[in-house]
Design a protein around this motif. Structure first.
Motif, PDB file in Angstrom:
ATOM      1  N   ILE A   1      12.320  -7.630  -7.995  1.00 46.16           N
ATOM      2  CA  ILE A   1      12.865  -7.923  -6.675  1.00 46.16           C
ATOM      3  C   ILE A   1      14.082  -7.055  -6.366  1.00 46.16           C
ATOM      4  O   ILE A   1      14.465  -6.888  -5.195  1.00 46.16           O
TER       5      ILE A   1
ATOM      6  N   SER B   1      10.341  -3.260  -4.357  1.00 48.04           N
ATOM      7  CA  SER B   1      10.451  -4.691  -4.074  1.00 48.04           C
ATOM      8  C   SER B   1       9.926  -5.080  -2.698  1.00 48.04           C
ATOM      9  O   SER B   1       9.871  -6.278  -2.383  1.00 48.04           O
TER      10      SER B   1
ATOM     11  N   ARG C   1       9.151  -8.894  -1.613  1.00 47.32           N
ATOM     12  CA  ARG C   1      10.014  -9.504  -0.603  1.00 47.32           C
ATOM     13  C   ARG C   1       9.192  -9.892   0.626  1.00 47.32           C
ATOM     14  O   ARG C   1       9.469 -10.911   1.278  1.00 47.32           O
TER      15      ARG C   1
END
Length: 349
Positions: free
Chosen positions: A94, A99, A103
């Motif tokens: 993350i 990411s 996300r």
């Protein structure tokens, strides 16, 4: 990125295959528990994000008051799982440069719950459930794909070209499902439907012609699946496919005795097989005769691909003759003839 390929990779079928390979002891698949867990989690998450009706099973059920609490708990667990995913060096996914996708899943989960609270949880709400597939961009992708097709797949059409393509779609035809775009349509939704013209799919060949198959004989060790000898895993896969063949044959056969001869008389004979591993009540356990025929067909197909330059192997007559010699006495004549006819369709005359 091809979404239609990603959804096939992150699916329960892939997780079942990995789990089965691990259970039968294939060395390359030992220790793949983490991968199986990740695939199952994202498969369930994709099911929630692509719900289409209230009659579906499991996670594919549309979001409603009956399953909102279960969905919220599932989203919370998935969010915790995503936030704790790490690379081999210990870096959180993350927090990495890759990411965005993770996300994006978290944002979608929070947005879906917010939509539920706004559209359904209110006292005077007129909606009873949310079909999340209606919110996806697949419909826009299909529209853009049709526009590109009308413009000759021009990546930079002018305003005049777009207007002409839009008019053609609006007046003359509805969308045609295309398998070359970024997504696959999951249901029939008519867009710009101004006429009754229906799209039809063209014919496709199940097996390439000898001219289309190119083999690198120097790298045969990298493709051991082409050799006639079937591994234990390949045998289980052939048995699984044989169940599908039996399902198709049952629609064509009218003799009850013939139908029973294609089915395994003792369904629990082999409890450790790919069929029993994936069966949820709808799969068919084929008889030993059908499995033998399909195994022989698989071996001949592999030999056909390996020795495609040979005059004899390259002929459908040779293929059918070998099937007849190796498997002809295992099944009744009517069933065997149906199998031969099914195999004959693999090859153009």
């Amino acid at each position: 990125m091809k979404v239609r390929l990603a959804t096939q990779l992150l699916s329960a079928s892939v997780a079942d295959a990995l789990e089965f390979c691990r259970d039968i002891g294939i060395p390359e698949f030992l220790g793949c528990d983490g991968t199986i867990q990740l695939i199952r989690i994202f498969n369930n998450l994709l099911d929630v994000m692509n719900s289409r009706n209230m009659r579906a099973k499991g996670r594919k059920w549309a979001l409603a008051k009956l399953n909102v609490e279960e969905t919220k708990n599932f989203f919370e667990n998935v969010e915790v799982y995503i936030k704790h995913l790490k690379f081999l060096d210990g870096t959180l996914v993350i927090d990495s440069n890759r990411s965005n996708g993770f996300r994006g899943f978290i944002v979608c989960m929070k947005s879906l719950i917010a939509l539920y609270n706004t559209l359904i949880a209110q006292e005077n709400s007129t909606l009873n459930y949310i079909c999340t597939y209606k919110l996806s961009q697949d419909h826009l992708e299909l529209f853009f794909g049709s526009i590109r097709a009308k413009c000759g797949f021009n990546n930079n059409p002018s305003a005049r070209m777009f207007r002409a393509a839009y008019k053609r779609l609006l007046v003359h035809a509805q969308f045609k499902d295309s398998a070359t775009g970024n997504c696959l349509p999951l249901e029939k939704i008519t867009i710009l439907n101004a006429s009754a013209i229906n799209s039809t799919t063209g014919n496709c060949r199940l097996v390439e012609s000898p001219d289309d198959i190119t083999m690198n004989l120097e790298n045969l060790d990298d493709h051991d699946y082409i050799f006639p000898t079937l591994t234990e895993y390949a045998h289980h896969v052939v048995e699984y496919i044989a169940g599908f063949v039996v399902r198709k044959l049952k629609k064509q056969l009218h003799c009850e005795t013939c139908i029973q001869s294609t089915l395994e008389s003792t369904p629990n004979k082999n409890t450790f097989s790919l069929v029993s591993h994936k069966n949820k009540g709808g799969l068919i356990q084929p008889s030993d005769g059908v499995t033998k025929v399909c195994s022989t067909a698989e071996k001949i197909l592999r030999e056909y691909q390996t020795r495609v330059g040979s005059k004899c192997v390259g002929q459908p007559k040779y293929f059918l003759t070998m099937i007849n010699k190796l498997s002809g006495m295992l099944l009744p004549t009517s069933i065997f003839n149906n199998l031969i006819e099914f195999i004959r369709k693999l090859f153009p005359r």
